[in-house]
Every structure is written in structure tokens, then in C-alpha cells.
Scaffold this motif. Sequence first.
Motif, PDB file in Angstrom:
ATOM      1  N   VAL A 264       0.838  -1.204   0.000  1.00 18.31           N
ATOM      2  CA  VAL A 264       0.000   0.000   0.000  1.00 18.31           C
ATOM      3  C   VAL A 264       0.882   1.266   0.000  1.00 18.31           C
ATOM      4  N   THR A 265       2.001   1.191   0.710  1.00 21.49           N
ATOM      5  CA  THR A 265       2.928   2.336   0.728  1.00 21.49           C
ATOM      6  C   THR A 265       4.324   1.984   0.208  1.00 21.49           C
ATOM      7  N   HIS A 266       4.667   0.704   0.194  1.00 18.48           N
ATOM      8  CA  HIS A 266       6.027   0.287  -0.165  1.00 18.48           C
ATOM      9  C   HIS A 266       5.970  -0.772  -1.263  1.00 18.48           C
ATOM     10  N   ALA A 267       5.990  -0.286  -2.513  1.00 18.21           N
ATOM     11  CA  ALA A 267       5.849  -1.212  -3.645  1.00 18.21           C
ATOM     12  C   ALA A 267       7.166  -1.940  -3.955  1.00 18.21           C
ATOM     13  N   HIS A 268       8.283  -1.421  -3.492  1.00 18.11           N
ATOM     14  CA  HIS A 268       9.584  -2.055  -3.785  1.00 18.11           C
ATOM     15  C   HIS A 268       9.729  -3.373  -3.010  1.00 18.11           C
ATOM     16  N   PRO A 269      10.250  -4.435  -3.657  1.00 13.60           N
ATOM     17  CA  PRO A 269      10.378  -5.723  -2.955  1.00 13.60           C
ATOM     18  C   PRO A 269      11.227  -5.676  -1.687  1.00 13.60           C
ATOM     19  N   ALA A 270      12.212  -4.771  -1.633  1.00 14.09           N
ATOM     20  CA  ALA A 270      13.041  -4.708  -0.419  1.00 14.09           C
ATOM     21  C   ALA A 270      12.241  -4.164   0.768  1.00 14.09           C
ATOM     22  N   GLY A 271      11.357  -3.188   0.504  1.00 13.23           N
ATOM     23  CA  GLY A 271      10.496  -2.663   1.576  1.00 13.23           C
ATOM     24  C   GLY A 271       9.614  -3.777   2.123  1.00 13.23           C
ATOM     25  N   GLN A 272       9.148  -4.639   1.219  1.00 11.83           N
ATOM     26  CA  GLN A 272       8.280  -5.754   1.633  1.00 11.83           C
ATOM     27  C   GLN A 272       9.078  -6.855   2.334  1.00 11.83           C
ATOM     28  N   ASP A 273      10.274  -7.138   1.837  1.00 16.41           N
ATOM     29  CA  ASP A 273      11.116  -8.156   2.500  1.00 16.41           C
ATOM     30  C   ASP A 273      11.399  -7.766   3.951  1.00 16.41           C
ATOM     31  N   GLY A 274      11.682  -6.478   4.153  1.00 14.57           N
ATOM     32  CA  GLY A 274      11.942  -6.005   5.523  1.00 14.57           C
ATOM     33  C   GLY A 274      10.751  -6.284   6.430  1.00 14.57           C
ATOM     34  N   ALA A 275       9.552  -6.056   5.888  1.00 18.97           N
ATOM     35  CA  ALA A 275       8.329  -6.295   6.677  1.00 18.97           C
ATOM     36  C   ALA A 275       8.157  -7.784   6.976  1.00 18.97           C
ATOM     37  N   VAL A 276       8.501  -8.632   5.999  1.00 26.26           N
ATOM     38  CA  VAL A 276       8.389 -10.086   6.221  1.00 26.26           C
ATOM     39  C   VAL A 276       9.359 -10.516   7.330  1.00 26.26           C
ATOM     40  N   VAL A 277      10.574  -9.969   7.311  1.00 27.43           N
ATOM     41  CA  VAL A 277      11.565 -10.331   8.349  1.00 27.43           C
ATOM     42  C   VAL A 277      10.980 -10.060   9.736  1.00 27.43           C
ATOM     43  N   ILE A 278      10.409  -8.870   9.917  1.00 27.67           N
ATOM     44  CA  ILE A 278       9.930  -8.501  11.258  1.00 27.67           C
ATOM     45  C   ILE A 278       8.661  -9.273  11.640  1.00 27.67           C
ATOM     46  N   ALA A 279       7.705  -9.377  10.709  1.00 29.35           N
ATOM     47  CA  ALA A 279       6.419 -10.022  11.055  1.00 29.35           C
ATOM     48  C   ALA A 279       6.590 -11.520  11.304  1.00 29.35           C
ATOM     49  N   LEU A 280       7.329 -12.193  10.442  1.00 31.74           N
ATOM     50  CA  LEU A 280       7.479 -13.646  10.611  1.00 31.74           C
ATOM     51  C   LEU A 280       8.324 -13.944  11.862  1.00 31.74           C
ATOM     52  N   THR A 281       9.351 -13.126  12.081  1.00 33.72           N
ATOM     53  CA  THR A 281      10.172 -13.332  13.287  1.00 33.72           C
ATOM     54  C   THR A 281       9.323 -13.163  14.549  1.00 33.72           C
ATOM     55  N   ALA A 282       8.537 -12.090  14.594  1.00 39.77           N
ATOM     56  CA  ALA A 282       7.709 -11.842  15.789  1.00 39.77           C
ATOM     57  C   ALA A 282       6.760 -13.025  16.031  1.00 39.77           C
ATOM     58  N   ALA A 283       6.156 -13.537  14.949  1.00 38.71           N
ATOM     59  CA  ALA A 283       5.216 -14.659  15.103  1.00 38.71           C
ATOM     60  C   ALA A 283       5.941 -15.931  15.571  1.00 38.71           C
ATOM     61  N   LEU A 284       7.124 -16.175  15.046  1.00 40.96           N
ATOM     62  CA  LEU A 284       7.860 -17.388  15.426  1.00 40.96           C
ATOM     63  C   LEU A 284       8.420 -17.288  16.849  1.00 40.96           C
ATOM     64  N   VAL A 285       8.870 -16.089  17.212  1.00 43.91           N
ATOM     65  CA  VAL A 285       9.398 -15.887  18.570  1.00 43.91           C
ATOM     66  C   VAL A 285       8.297 -16.128  19.605  1.00 43.91           C
ATOM     67  N   CYS A 286       7.076 -15.754  19.258  1.00 38.52           N
ATOM     68  CA  CYS A 286       5.919 -15.998  20.129  1.00 38.52           C
ATOM     69  C   CYS A 286       5.787 -17.478  20.471  1.00 38.52           C
ATOM     70  N   GLN A 287       6.271 -18.331  19.571  1.00 35.64           N
ATOM     71  CA  GLN A 287       6.185 -19.785  19.803  1.00 35.64           C
ATOM     72  C   GLN A 287       7.513 -20.357  20.306  1.00 35.64           C
ATOM     73  N   ASP A 288       8.416 -19.475  20.738  1.00 37.95           N
ATOM     74  CA  ASP A 288       9.750 -19.888  21.209  1.00 37.95           C
ATOM     75  C   ASP A 288      10.518 -20.701  20.176  1.00 37.95           C
ATOM     76  N   CYS A 289      10.365 -20.344  18.919  1.00 35.14           N
ATOM     77  CA  CYS A 289      11.087 -21.034  17.831  1.00 35.14           C
ATOM     78  C   CYS A 289      12.590 -20.736  17.956  1.00 35.14           C
ATOM     79  N   PRO A 290      13.459 -21.737  17.828  1.00 35.33           N
ATOM     80  CA  PRO A 290      14.900 -21.466  17.941  1.00 35.33           C
ATOM     81  C   PRO A 290      15.411 -20.551  16.809  1.00 35.33           C
TER      82      PRO A 290
END
Length: 307
Positions: free
Chosen positions: A149-175
Motif C-alpha cells: 500500500v505504501t512500499h511497492a519495492h520488494p526490499a520494503g516488503q522483505d523487511g516487513a516479512v523479516v519482522i512479522a514472521l520473526t515476531a510470530a515465530l518468537v511468540c512460539q519460542d522457535c529457535p
Amino acid sequence: MTDIHDRVRGAVLASALGDAFGAPYEGGVAERLLWAVLGGRSGKRRWTDDTQMSVDVIESLLACKKVEQNDLARRFARSYRWSRGYGPGAGKLLKRIRQGTSWQIANRTVYPNGSFGNGGAMRAAPIGFFYGAERERRLVRAVRDATVVTHAHPAGQDGAVVIALTAALVCQDCPVREILKRLRLHIQTVDLQNRLAVAERLLRAEHPVLPKQVASELGNGIRARDSCVTAFSIGLALREAPFVRLLKYIREVGGDTDTIGAMAGAVWGAACGYRQLPEDLLKRLEQRQFLEELACRFADAIVQEHF
Ligand code: F2R
Ligand code: MG
Ligand code: MG
């Protein structure tokens, strides 16, 4: 109160604290002076665009029960205030949406290849919690949909994936090793893949890594490639340390301190939960009660949806 409820609430509040306590140290002399004036007015620690856009994302998810791009665009544009310190391109883009341009056009008018700033990543953690790591591909698609919606460049989206997926996995104590493996499957840009390889080496180091080394090897700038893996790495490395140590470390890393604080705060909060946050910092946070109530409603919705 379930463990997951505490972690989601903790992540939302830790992200706001990371933003508000990092903001006075962001950028050069002029930016710090401006923030001292703006931030000092309420007597509380003022948060910036990072928290405002996270609030918009959470309110949109609660209202629509999914990532709904038009709703997000409307909320981002409506909430925009220059005095929250938005990214230069993001400010122009949001004003265009407010004037009636569709987000599909506005997101390529400032930068024809789309923004690769970290503004999509700084608000991405709530999407990770909402979709949950169990259905990883659905989560990643939702994050990219919300970011474009605001970041059409793939790098802007990759950065968001890094943070969102990490936060979700950390919630499950993923190594950490497993988190890195999962991220590598979804990251599309070479720059972010390279940053992950560096982070893996730093996270495995036998000796504590100094903030200056993190800044020089992973970056501390406003672009997604220069801050998202930095925040990921700091949040994971310090997830067993007290929150105040995380804040101090981020100040020493320097650069885009509010956003690194917001993103690392979300990762730290997902690991440690609300109960580990220092009350004396929470007391000094702007609109604490509003953020607490929102975080609580959001955590309620997640617990109902997933558990
Ligand atoms: N606005 C700030 N901080 C003020 C300090 C500005 C600093 N002096 C600087 O410009 O380096 N903080 C807030 O902005 C960041 C989030 O930004 P967002 O939402 O991604 O905005 P934008 O404008 O889209 O991107 C940020 C900058 O990245 C560069 N850039 C992005 N895409 C580009 C492209 N395709 N081509 C060339 N440059 C691109 C530009 O310099 C953008 O201004 C957070 O830190 C938040 O706290
Ligand atoms: Mg900011
Ligand atoms: Mg910033």
C-alpha cells in the motif's frame, strides 16, 4: 491471562516504547532539535509514525478481520500528521491518497520503483501475530499485501516479512536457527538475504557483539535493507536481557533509532511479554492507556482466533 496474550500485549507496548525512547536519538542535530521541541510538549515520551502506523494496522485488523488494503490506505492517510515524523516519501504519498489518488497509483508516484524505506516493516509485527506462524505462507502474503500500500519495492516488503514472521515465530519460542531457515525461504532480494547471512554469523559469535559492529555490518539507516535485519538481530540477541539494556544498545547502534527500537522492541516483547516491561518507562509513555487498551483488545482477538 494466557502466555500468548501477554506476549502480544508486550510486543505492542515494547514497540511503542522502543519508538518513543529511541526517537530523541534519531538522525542528525536538526532532527534531534526538532524532536526535542515536538517531543517535549506533553511531558511524556512522544511516539512517532512507527507507532501511529502500527495503531492503524491493529485497528484495521480488528475492524476487517484480515488485511484489507483499501481500509489500511484510508486509515494511514487519515492519521497522517507531519509532526509524527513520517518518512519524506511516505508523507507525500499519504497526502496524495487523502486527496483522492488510489493507493495503487500513489505508491509509485514518489519513487517509480516503489519505496524501499523501512516504513512497511516498522508496522508489520501485528500482522505476524494476527495471522500466526502456523500458516506461514498466508502470513507472508498478508504482510506483502499490507506493505505494498505504501512500499511497492520488494526490499520494503522483505523487511516487513523479516519482522512479522520473526515476531510470530518468537511468540512460539522457535529457535533462532529455525527462524533464519524459515526467513530465507521467503526473502526475495539479494540485499536482505546477504544481511541475514551476516546476522547468522553475529548471532553465533562466542563474544557479545558491540553496537558499533552491528551498525557497520548490518546498517542503521532508514532503508529496509539497512535496519530490518539489524533490529531482528538485536531483538533476538537481547531477548533474555532487561528491556532497558535493549534501549541502551539501540541508542549506541545509532542512526534510525526510533524504528530500530520499534522493530527490535516487537521481537523482544514477543519473547518476554508485557510483564517484563518496566513500569517506570510505561508511566512516561504518551497515551499509555489508549495503547494498553488497544493492545489488550488485539491480544483478545488473537487468542479467540487461534486458541
Ligand atoms: N522520517 C523519519 N526520520 C527523519 C529522518 C530522515 C533522514 N534524514 C533521511 O531521509 O535519511 N523517520 C520515519 O521514516 C522512516 C520510515 O520511512 P518510510 O515510511 O519508509 O518512508 P519513505 O520516504 O518511503 O522511505 C524512506 C527513505 O528511503 C529512501 N528511499 C526509499 N525508497 C527509495 C527509492 N525507491 N529510491 C531512492 N530512495 C528511496 C528515501 O531517502 C526515503 O526518504 C522511519 O525511520 C520513520 O521513523
Ligand atoms: Mg518514526
Ligand atoms: Mg525512524
